[in-house]
Design an enzyme around this catalytic site. Structure first.
Site, PDB file in Angstrom:
ATOM      1  N   ARG A 297       0.997  -1.240  -0.055  1.00 26.27           N
ATOM      2  CA  ARG A 297      -0.181   0.023  -0.063  1.00 26.27           C
ATOM      3  C   ARG A 297       0.871   1.267   0.104  1.00 26.27           C
ATOM      4  NH1 ARG A 297      -3.540  -3.084   3.361  1.00 26.27           N
ATOM      5  NH2 ARG A 297      -2.454  -2.626   5.114  1.00 26.27           N
TER       6      ARG A 297
ATOM      7  N   GLU B 160       2.968  -9.997  13.697  1.00 26.60           N
ATOM      8  CA  GLU B 160       2.236 -10.266  14.551  1.00 26.60           C
ATOM      9  C   GLU B 160       2.174 -11.914  14.539  1.00 26.60           C
ATOM     10  OE1 GLU B 160      -2.259  -9.679  16.537  1.00 26.60           O
ATOM     11  OE2 GLU B 160      -1.863  -8.820  14.637  1.00 26.60           O
TER      12      GLU B 160
END
Length: 181
Positions: free
Chosen positions: A70, A107
């Site tokens: 992005r 994560e």
């Protein structure tokens, strides 16, 4: 025609950021930058805000670095508007030629970023721009890559920051976010 203030531009951009509860998993509120990018006025305002900030804070910048994926969406526009170079940092295996690599933690697991060795010249001044600062792993890896090839990281600039995740604390450079959640 009257000038639109930076505050009004930012409010407009914020109004176009989508919110999706329980995505990508239960308990997460996903904030989606694509809503702002599909609105031409929000897109122009976002570009204006980022360019204005860089011009004021880092006028000596020579290269804008964008992160996969992005971060690619607006960084070429920024570099063109600022009259500086642009180079991408990509996921492993996506760049041709000699690359330098850094593994970073996500994560759940890890990933690898790469940068073409000749994309940034030693001593060139760089601003890293991405859409989001969450845990800080990807921006930290990007800073490490820029330094590995001899670049000087002036600052990292993000559109959105999830302040509750404390990603800023992991970073070893100045950081600015337009929007904080």
């Amino acid at each position: 025609m009257s000038q639109v203030s930076a505050e009004d531009k930012l409010d407009y951009v914020k109004s176009k950021i989508g919110e999706y509860p329980n995505f990508p998993k239960e308990g997460i509120l996903f904030r989606d930058i694509f809503g702002a990018l599909t609105d031409p006025k929000a897109c122009v305002y976002l570009r204006d805000l980022l360019v204005q900030y860089i011009r004021q804070s880092q006028p000596e910048v020579e290269v804008i670095v964008g992160l996969d994926s992005r971060g690619f969406l607006f960084n070429l526009l920024l570099a063109t508007e600022l009259g500086v170079g642009y180079t991408p940092i990509r996921k492993k295996g996506k760049l041709a030629g000699e690359v330098v690599s850094v593994e970073y933690q996500l994560e759940y697991g890890s990933d690898t970023f790469e940068l073409q060795r000749t994309a940034i010249q030693p001593g060139q001044k760089v601003v890293i721009v991405d859409d989001l600062l969450a845990t800080g792993g990807s921006l930290l890896a990007a800073s490490e890559l820029v330094r590995k090839v001899g670049g000087v990281v002036l600052e990292s600039l993000v559109v959105m920051e999830l302040v509750g995740l404390d990603g800023r604390k992991k970073l070893d450079c100045k950081v600015h976010s337009l929007i904080k959640y």
